[in-house]
Design an enzyme around this catalytic site. Structure first.
Site, mmCIF file in Angstrom:
data_model
loop_
_atom_site.group_PDB
_atom_site.id
_atom_site.type_symbol
_atom_site.label_atom_id
_atom_site.label_comp_id
_atom_site.label_asym_id
_atom_site.label_seq_id
_atom_site.Cartn_x
_atom_site.Cartn_y
_atom_site.Cartn_z
ATOM 1 C CG ASN A 10 -6.866 3.880 2.881
ATOM 2 O OD1 ASN A 10 -5.819 5.184 3.219
ATOM 3 N ND2 ASN A 10 -7.656 3.974 2.140
ATOM 4 C CE LYS A 12 -10.281 3.096 4.691
ATOM 5 N NZ LYS A 12 -12.261 2.966 3.851
ATOM 6 C CG HIS A 96 -10.284 4.160 -1.439
ATOM 7 N ND1 HIS A 96 -10.992 4.279 -0.629
ATOM 8 C CD2 HIS A 96 -9.770 3.233 -0.504
ATOM 9 C CE1 HIS A 96 -11.251 3.557 0.146
ATOM 10 N NE2 HIS A 96 -10.182 2.492 0.624
ATOM 11 C CD GLU A 98 -13.300 4.877 1.629
ATOM 12 O OE1 GLU A 98 -12.053 6.161 2.274
ATOM 13 O OE2 GLU A 98 -13.803 4.676 2.732
ATOM 14 C CD GLU A 168 -9.688 -0.939 -1.007
ATOM 15 O OE1 GLU A 168 -8.687 -1.490 -0.011
ATOM 16 O OE2 GLU A 168 -9.932 -0.245 -1.259
ATOM 17 N N GLY A 174 -15.227 -1.410 5.555
ATOM 18 C CA GLY A 174 -15.776 -0.632 6.335
ATOM 19 C C GLY A 174 -17.074 -1.316 6.998
ATOM 20 C CB SER A 214 -13.636 -6.758 6.149
ATOM 21 O OG SER A 214 -14.764 -5.017 6.514
HETATM 22 C C1 PEP Z 1 -9.845 0.277 2.510
HETATM 23 O O1 PEP Z 1 -11.065 1.419 2.977
HETATM 24 O O2 PEP Z 1 -9.405 0.796 1.434
HETATM 25 C C2 PEP Z 1 -10.055 -1.140 3.051
HETATM 26 C C3 PEP Z 1 -10.044 -2.039 2.350
HETATM 27 O O3 PEP Z 1 -10.885 -0.666 4.712
HETATM 28 P P1 PEP Z 1 -11.374 -1.439 5.552
HETATM 29 O O4 PEP Z 1 -9.894 -2.317 6.065
HETATM 30 O O5 PEP Z 1 -12.103 -1.094 6.820
HETATM 31 O O6 PEP Z 1 -11.920 -2.736 4.974
#
Ligand code: PEP
Length: 251
Positions: A10, A12, A96, A98, A168, A174, A214
């Site tokens: 992703n 973003k 997601h 966000e 998630e 992040g 992460s």
């Molecule tokens: C995400 O936003 O889907 C995600 C997993 O981000 P990150 O890997 O940066 O934590």
């Protein structure tokens, strides 16, 4: 039950067209020939067309980061399933955290988007996950249960079998903090049991549940080794081909 692993990047709100093409080419060079893992990249809308060309002929598939459920019309700023299909999209990320946190996504809109994506013949990646407050407040199970049941309301077992779920934990996105493999697998088993109660074991066993938060080359192997972790939805580490490749084929 063995499920083929699925790793999706992703990107973003990152990459200009030029940067996206360079990144896509790097991903193709690193993992474009991999066939024992499904791989997808999800650039911003503006770069879907260019990335579609850049990954052509490889095993890397194209995903979008969101969609609107209506087919067309006066919905300024929105993009429909048919528009995504017309540029070669296969997967669509829906719900997601966000989108939920900043842009008013609800379990209801996730459900509408999931239905629209399936009706268009595209494949949803439905995101669920609890915030740190929800986890600490003992609400984790209720939140994940509500998000999962909400997303799949009115969706048949045969359609559900085409969906991927991304678990998630919001506190791990992040932040550099990863759920331990045990924490992650526990949540995945919890989600799988919700799917069993909705659709029965055969369908639930077919559905892939990715981990996101992460995930990096150095923790991917441990996470992906667990029984119910069927892949990853990758944010930060998807922006570097070598890191992304290190998750697709962890050492
Ligand atoms: C995400 O936003 O889907 C995600 C997993 O981000 P990150 O890997 O940066 O934590």
């Amino acid at each position: 039950m063995s499920r083929k692993k699925f790793i999706a990047g992703n990107w973003k709100m990152n990459t200009t067209v030029e940067e996206a093409v360079a990144l896509a080419k790097g991903v193709v060079e690193a993992v474009g020939g991999v066939s024992d893992v499904d791989v997808a990249v999800c650039p911003p809308y503006t770069n879907l067309s260019a990335v579609s060309q850049a990954i052509k002929g490889s095993n890397v598939k194209l995903g979008a980061q969101d969609v609107h459920w209506e087919a067309k019309g006066a919905f300024t700023g929105k993009v429909s399933c048919d528009m995504l299909k017309s540029v070669g999209v296969t997967y669509v990320i829906i719900g997601h955290s966000e989108q939920r946190q900043y842009f008013g996504e609800t379990n209801g809109t996730v459900n509408k988007k999931t239905k629209a994506v399936l009706a268009a013949g595209l494949l949803p990646i439905v995101c669920v996950g609890e915030t740190l407050d929800e986890r600490n407040g003992g609400k984790m199970d209720a939140v994940i249960d509500g998000q999962t049941r909400g997303a799949f309301e009115g969706i048949s077992a045969s359609d559900a079998a085409k969906c991927t779920i991304a678990y998630e934990p919001v506190w791990a996105i992040g932040t550099g903090v990863t759920a331990t493999p045990e924490q992650a697998n526990e949540a995945h088993v919890f989600i799988r049991n919700i799917l069993v109660s909705l659709y029965g074991k055969d369908t639930a066993d077919k559905m892939r549940i990715q981990y996101g938060g992460s995930m990096k080359p150095d923790n991917a192997k441990g996470l992906l080794a667990l029984s119910d972790i069927d892949g990853g939805l990758i944010g930060g580490a998807a922006l570097k081909p070598a890191d992304f490749a290190g998750i697709v084929q962890p050492k």
